[in-house]
Design an enzyme around this catalytic site. Sequence first.
Site, mmCIF file in Angstrom:
data_model
loop_
_atom_site.group_PDB
_atom_site.id
_atom_site.type_symbol
_atom_site.label_atom_id
_atom_site.label_comp_id
_atom_site.label_asym_id
_atom_site.label_seq_id
_atom_site.Cartn_x
_atom_site.Cartn_y
_atom_site.Cartn_z
ATOM 1 N N ASN A 1 0.808 -1.225 0.000
ATOM 2 C CA ASN A 1 0.000 0.000 0.000
ATOM 3 C C ASN A 1 0.840 1.274 0.000
ATOM 4 O OD1 ASN A 1 0.749 -0.744 2.626
ATOM 5 N ND2 ASN A 1 -1.033 0.237 3.561
ATOM 6 N N TRP B 1 10.262 2.389 6.832
ATOM 7 C CA TRP B 1 9.967 2.349 8.268
ATOM 8 C C TRP B 1 10.730 1.229 8.966
ATOM 9 C CZ3 TRP B 1 4.140 3.174 9.768
ATOM 10 C CH2 TRP B 1 3.742 4.462 9.400
ATOM 11 N N LYS C 1 12.000 -8.036 1.894
ATOM 12 C CA LYS C 1 11.128 -8.720 0.950
ATOM 13 C C LYS C 1 9.847 -7.889 0.808
ATOM 14 C CE LYS C 1 8.191 -11.610 -1.002
ATOM 15 N NZ LYS C 1 6.873 -11.006 -1.289
ATOM 16 N N GLU D 1 2.823 -5.485 12.459
ATOM 17 C CA GLU D 1 1.837 -4.420 12.251
ATOM 18 C C GLU D 1 0.830 -4.975 11.270
ATOM 19 O OE1 GLU D 1 -0.218 -1.958 10.666
ATOM 20 O OE2 GLU D 1 1.384 -0.565 10.090
ATOM 21 N N GLN E 1 -6.675 1.970 1.144
ATOM 22 C CA GLN E 1 -5.730 0.855 1.364
ATOM 23 C C GLN E 1 -4.720 1.273 2.432
ATOM 24 O OE1 GLN E 1 -5.482 -0.980 -3.091
ATOM 25 N NE2 GLN E 1 -4.902 1.135 -2.846
ATOM 26 N N CYS F 1 -3.874 0.501 6.630
ATOM 27 C CA CYS F 1 -4.173 -0.398 7.749
ATOM 28 C C CYS F 1 -4.901 0.315 8.874
ATOM 29 C CB CYS F 1 -2.889 -1.039 8.258
ATOM 30 S SG CYS F 1 -1.567 0.148 8.593
ATOM 31 N N GLU G 1 -11.735 -6.166 7.821
ATOM 32 C CA GLU G 1 -11.009 -5.117 7.108
ATOM 33 C C GLU G 1 -11.237 -5.247 5.609
ATOM 34 O OE1 GLU G 1 -6.592 -3.226 7.459
ATOM 35 O OE2 GLU G 1 -6.673 -5.379 7.096
ATOM 36 N N CYS H 1 0.486 11.189 10.468
ATOM 37 C CA CYS H 1 1.551 10.253 10.827
ATOM 38 C C CYS H 1 2.877 11.005 10.802
ATOM 39 C CB CYS H 1 1.575 9.085 9.843
ATOM 40 S SG CYS H 1 2.859 7.884 10.175
#
Length: 505
Positions: A164, A172, A187, A262, A294, A296, A395, A455
């Site tokens: 996403n 991150w 990956k 996460e 999209q 989380c 979700e 964020c």
Amino acid sequence: MAAPPAIPRRGLFIGGGWREPSLGRRLPVVNPATEAVIGDIPAATAEDVELAVLAARDAFARDGGRHWSRAPGAVRAKFLKAIAVKIKERKSYMALLETLDSGKPLDEAHGDMEDVAACFEYYADLAKALDGKQRSPISLPMENFESYVLKEPIGVVGLITPWNYPLLMATWKVAPALAAGCTAVLKPSELASLTCLELGGICVEIGLPSGVLNIITGLGPEAGAPLASHPHVDKIAFTGSTETGKRIMVTAAQMVKPVSLELGGKSPLIVFDDVDIDKAVEWAMFGCFANAGQVCSATSRLLLHEKIAKQFLDRLVAWAKSVKVSDPLEEGCRLGSVVSEGQYQKVMKFISTARSEGATILYGGVRPQHLKKGFFIEPTIITDVSTSMQIWREEVFGPVICVKEFRTEREAVDLANDTHYGLAGAVISNDLERCERISKVIQSGIVWINCSQPCFVQAPWGGNKRSGFGRELGEWGLDNYLSVKQVTKYSSDEPYGWYRPPSKL
């Protein structure tokens, strides 16, 4: 519209260089906005994972860690800063690649690249500061002992990331892992890997020591699973579905290997009756329709006070109608495509199931009439929802928001917490004392007050319940990749005196 670039043909990035996958297989890259095949990526298998882990292991231990794992943090900071510079230099190109690969609006992709650069810069500073935090003294109750703490890199880490926010979600994990002195095998999702492979090219340009970062692409069962189960990987950090997270936990448990997860979310947004309606509507839109939903942490369960529900929904529909849904390269696009045909079918199935269970599709729920190609879905608002419906409980990961009304604060909190997930939650009200009260009782790792989805790299990110555990970003993100070692020294010249010494002859 910006002209699409030629898609570079990359191999797997292992040991500081490019190599073709062991079986020679490649996967097509499909532009989800046009459904055209625009390139391909290598499909790694267990043999390639083995090579990548070996390269990372060698880089971690090489020369006793002198060049990376045990080097001063300032050395690692130099490389992280250099990556940030390169990202900034080619921001427009990287953003264009991200849009072509994932379908997100170009404006959003530009913002993502700015965040990528900022993340590398932030963790460069933390890497440098880490040197000054070593040997932190511990106050002890016994004067004949001295104790301090060392923070050491965990080792080789496997980083498995979603589609996403392809490069941002990878960053991150990559930035704090490298700042800590770990070496890594990344990956990314096979659905959007192009910018992550470009990161390998940047590593070559800046002279990152070989094997410090390795990037393998391919399918989850063929590349992700062997990485998660590899005995020489010291930790797995994963962002993705709850079901995959469960499998990673089971695998890691066999080796008592640490993981940070996460996972999914079904976050609530509570709106009280004392708000500016249009301001709250825009946050509701941004909370669920940005990045085509999209996200989380998307606040996809909208809880409206009954006194304003009708007025709020009227304005929400009006705002949804004004959203520009288009090819993501078009200027002003605010809703692009979802990432793939499979995701499109999944979202449409959620919508049809909601309808069949008795919910009302107040707006959207279909392909925009003017877009005949691509995996586009109109922003979708669903009402008359019960708490037993699939649309309330699961979700969706698409531009779909479901709505319920409430009468009291207690009812709103109970509805907000009526979920297996616990990633995020939000409340909008002019009564700040009420907002503070609610922020304490919402069962999530993140709470937003009078907004949704901001964020910041400095603030912790992560969830509770089935949304996972561990925190990314901020200093907590660096701690994810460090182990804490106690060093204690007996500092007296006198014998300890626990045992009576034997008699001297």
